[in-house]
Each structure stands twice: as structure tokens, then as C-alpha cells.
Design an enzyme around this catalytic site. Sequence first.
Site, PDB file in Angstrom:
ATOM      1  N   GLU A  43      -4.916  -5.225  10.838  1.00 28.93           N
ATOM      2  CA  GLU A  43      -3.881  -4.212  11.026  1.00 28.93           C
ATOM      3  C   GLU A  43      -4.129  -3.475  12.337  1.00 28.93           C
ATOM      4  O   GLU A  43      -4.919  -2.526  12.385  1.00 28.93           O
ATOM      5  CB  GLU A  43      -3.933  -3.192   9.888  1.00 28.93           C
ATOM      6  N   SER A  64       3.925  -2.382  10.365  1.00 27.56           N
ATOM      7  CA  SER A  64       5.373  -2.447  10.575  1.00 27.56           C
ATOM      8  C   SER A  64       5.984  -3.807  10.224  1.00 27.56           C
ATOM      9  O   SER A  64       6.895  -4.270  10.922  1.00 27.56           O
ATOM     10  CB  SER A  64       5.730  -2.036  12.007  1.00 27.56           C
ATOM     11  N   GLY A 113       2.892   2.039  10.845  1.00 25.68           N
ATOM     12  CA  GLY A 113       3.836   3.141  10.683  1.00 25.68           C
ATOM     13  C   GLY A 113       4.550   3.529  11.958  1.00 25.68           C
ATOM     14  O   GLY A 113       5.192   4.571  12.031  1.00 25.68           O
ATOM     15  N   GLY A 155       3.025  -1.159   4.316  1.00 23.35           N
ATOM     16  CA  GLY A 155       2.984   0.265   4.038  1.00 23.35           C
ATOM     17  C   GLY A 155       4.388   0.722   3.701  1.00 23.35           C
ATOM     18  O   GLY A 155       4.891   0.524   2.593  1.00 23.35           O
ATOM     19  N   GLY A 156       5.058   1.288   4.697  1.00 24.25           N
ATOM     20  CA  GLY A 156       6.399   1.848   4.506  1.00 24.25           C
ATOM     21  C   GLY A 156       7.361   0.929   3.759  1.00 24.25           C
ATOM     22  O   GLY A 156       8.072   1.368   2.842  1.00 24.25           O
ATOM     23  N   ASN A 194       0.874  -1.181   0.000  1.00 21.42           N
ATOM     24  CA  ASN A 194       0.000   0.000   0.000  1.00 21.42           C
ATOM     25  C   ASN A 194       0.911   1.230   0.000  1.00 21.42           C
ATOM     26  O   ASN A 194       1.496   1.562   1.017  1.00 21.42           O
ATOM     27  CB  ASN A 194      -0.871  -0.056   1.264  1.00 21.42           C
ATOM     28  N   TRP A 195       1.021   1.871  -1.145  1.00 21.97           N
ATOM     29  CA  TRP A 195       1.954   2.992  -1.261  1.00 21.97           C
ATOM     30  C   TRP A 195       1.420   4.266  -0.619  1.00 21.97           C
ATOM     31  O   TRP A 195       2.142   5.267  -0.526  1.00 21.97           O
ATOM     32  CB  TRP A 195       2.273   3.261  -2.740  1.00 21.97           C
ATOM     33  N   LYS A 196       0.147   4.247  -0.262  1.00 20.69           N
ATOM     34  CA  LYS A 196      -0.481   5.431   0.354  1.00 20.69           C
ATOM     35  C   LYS A 196      -0.279   6.646  -0.564  1.00 20.69           C
ATOM     36  O   LYS A 196      -0.262   6.496  -1.782  1.00 20.69           O
ATOM     37  CB  LYS A 196       0.036   5.658   1.776  1.00 20.69           C
ATOM     38  N   HIS A 247      -9.202   1.044   5.176  1.00 19.45           N
ATOM     39  CA  HIS A 247      -7.903   1.196   5.843  1.00 19.45           C
ATOM     40  C   HIS A 247      -8.083   2.097   7.067  1.00 19.45           C
ATOM     41  O   HIS A 247      -8.884   3.033   7.047  1.00 19.45           O
ATOM     42  CB  HIS A 247      -6.872   1.793   4.881  1.00 19.45           C
ATOM     43  N   GLU A 262      -6.486   4.478   8.158  1.00 24.56           N
ATOM     44  CA  GLU A 262      -6.324   5.923   7.903  1.00 24.56           C
ATOM     45  C   GLU A 262      -7.605   6.507   7.324  1.00 24.56           C
ATOM     46  O   GLU A 262      -7.965   7.653   7.614  1.00 24.56           O
ATOM     47  CB  GLU A 262      -5.122   6.155   6.975  1.00 24.56           C
TER      48      GLU A 262
HETATM   49  P1  PGA Z   1       3.218   0.133   7.739  1.00 21.07           P
HETATM   50  O1  PGA Z   1       1.718   0.344   7.196  1.00 21.07           O
HETATM   51  O2  PGA Z   1       3.716  -1.142   7.103  1.00 21.07           O
HETATM   52  O3  PGA Z   1       3.966   1.345   7.271  1.00 21.07           O
HETATM   53  O4  PGA Z   1       3.122   0.012   9.214  1.00 21.07           O
HETATM   54  C1  PGA Z   1       0.855  -0.729   7.027  1.00 21.07           C
HETATM   55  C2  PGA Z   1      -0.443  -0.256   6.407  1.00 21.07           C
HETATM   56  O5  PGA Z   1      -0.875   0.865   6.698  1.00 21.07           O
HETATM   57  O6  PGA Z   1      -1.053  -0.997   5.618  1.00 21.07           O
END
Ligand code: PGA
Length: 254
Positions: free
Chosen positions: A170, A216, A176, A237-238, A12-14, A98, A100
Site C-alpha cells: 500500500e 484508492s 485515501g 479502504g474507502g 478495511n473499514w477503519k 497498516h 496509519e
Molecule cells: P483507500 O485505503 O482504499 O481508502 O485508499 C486503503 C487502505 O488504507 O487499506
Amino acid sequence: MNKARKLIIAGNWKMNKTVAEALDLVRLLKHELVNVKEVDLVVCPPFTALSEVSAAILDSNLRLGAQNMSEHNSGAYTGEICAGMLKEFSVRYVILGHSERRQYQKEKDALIAKKALAAHTSALKPLVCVGETLAEREEGKAEKVLETQVRGSLAGLTKDQMEETIVAYEPVWAIGTGKTATTEQAQEAHGFIRRLLAAMFDETVAKRVRIQYGGSVKPANARELMSQPDVDGALLGGASLDARSFADIVKNSI
Ligand code: PGA
């Protein structure tokens, strides 16, 4: 690794990557992961890069996902993108709910359920995210929260649709933050979600649904997480913004 279900690892590149950066990343990923057949690999760029990334991965084992979509099929919804528009770029998966979006766009379970149904109607596989906050976990409410989210955001799906849905567990406190759930915490939550799916649908459906862990995930913790019986992949994510770390996570999971 011998798994009951085929692993699915999605990035997920956000809100990151210009088109040029996106193309650089998938070029490297294609190269790094060219021989991987054991894992379903998905990249979820921002909408603005879907078209070019789609063309760039046509001849590869990478599949395309989007990060969100509207619950509507068309019409006066300024700023929204519908499933049919995603299909134009050969998108196969869509991340829904998600944390967010739950936090910043105030998305609720009922809306996420509508989106999941709309995705299936257009033959997109939804990747539905659930997870508790740190406060909820500390108050001992993690399972209650998960139950509400799983029941609410998967409401109305048929058994066939549920089998084609991916659930992403998640924990919000792990996204993150560099804090990963322990393998025990992850397995416990995944097992709980699978038992819930058995109660909501049936045992067969529950056995077939893939449940990803997200929060993470790094090359160093991927193998242990993926070795848990009910962990069927990862939502990154990251770590998905860097070809090396995405590829190492995939390789460490096989
Ligand atoms: P992260 O994000 O790997 O940067 O913790 C995961 C996500 O939001 O899907």
C-alpha cells in the site's frame, strides 16, 4: 481472470460503522456476492462490531478480519485486544502494520513481526502492510524502504507461516488520496516483494504468498490492477464502506 493464486479482497473499514451500520453493510454484501467463489472475501470491521458481524456472516462466503491486535497473549495491557479474544468471534485474518498505525501509533517493523508471530500462534492469518511514502518514492528510495519493511515485519516467520501470510503493498501516497499507483508501478513493487520473499524464504514460498494492492482501488481501476501477474487481490479502504463499490470491485476482478 486466470490467476496463479486465488485472489483475496479485503475491506478495511477503519474507524467507521456503528453495529447497526455494519449489519446493514454485510447484509447487502452477502446479497451482492452470494455466488462468488473465485475470490476470498474478507471484511474487517472495528472491534466493536466483530461479534455481531461474525454472527451475521456465518452462513456466507464472507470471512472476518480484525484491523489490529496486540503482540501479547494476555495481561496488563490496557486498551489492547489479543489474538485469543479475536478467535472468540471466529476472526480468521488480522491486518497488521497498516500505514496509519505506523504513522499515528508509531508501530515499527519489529513490533509488527511480533504481532505476526502471535497471530500465527493463534492460527490467525496476518495481512501485513508495507509501502513507501511519496517523499521516499520521489527520492528513489521506494525499494529500499520496502525491503526494510518486508524483512523487518516478516522476520522470524517459518516458511509455513509465511505461506499463510498475506502481504499488502500500500503506497502511502495512494491511501485515501484518490491517487492509485499505475498498473506498472504496482506490478513493479509486487514483483520486487516477491523476489525478496524468494531470497528470504525460497521460490516455492514466494510463489504461494498472496500480495494485495491497496490505495484508492475503485471499481474503475480494479480489473487492470488485478490483471497484473503479481497482484493477488486488494485491500480496500474507502471503497469497502459501500456495498455496491465493494461488490463491483470484486466482480470486476474475476
Ligand atoms: P483507500 O485505503 O482504499 O481508502 O485508499 C486503503 C487502505 O488504507 O487499506
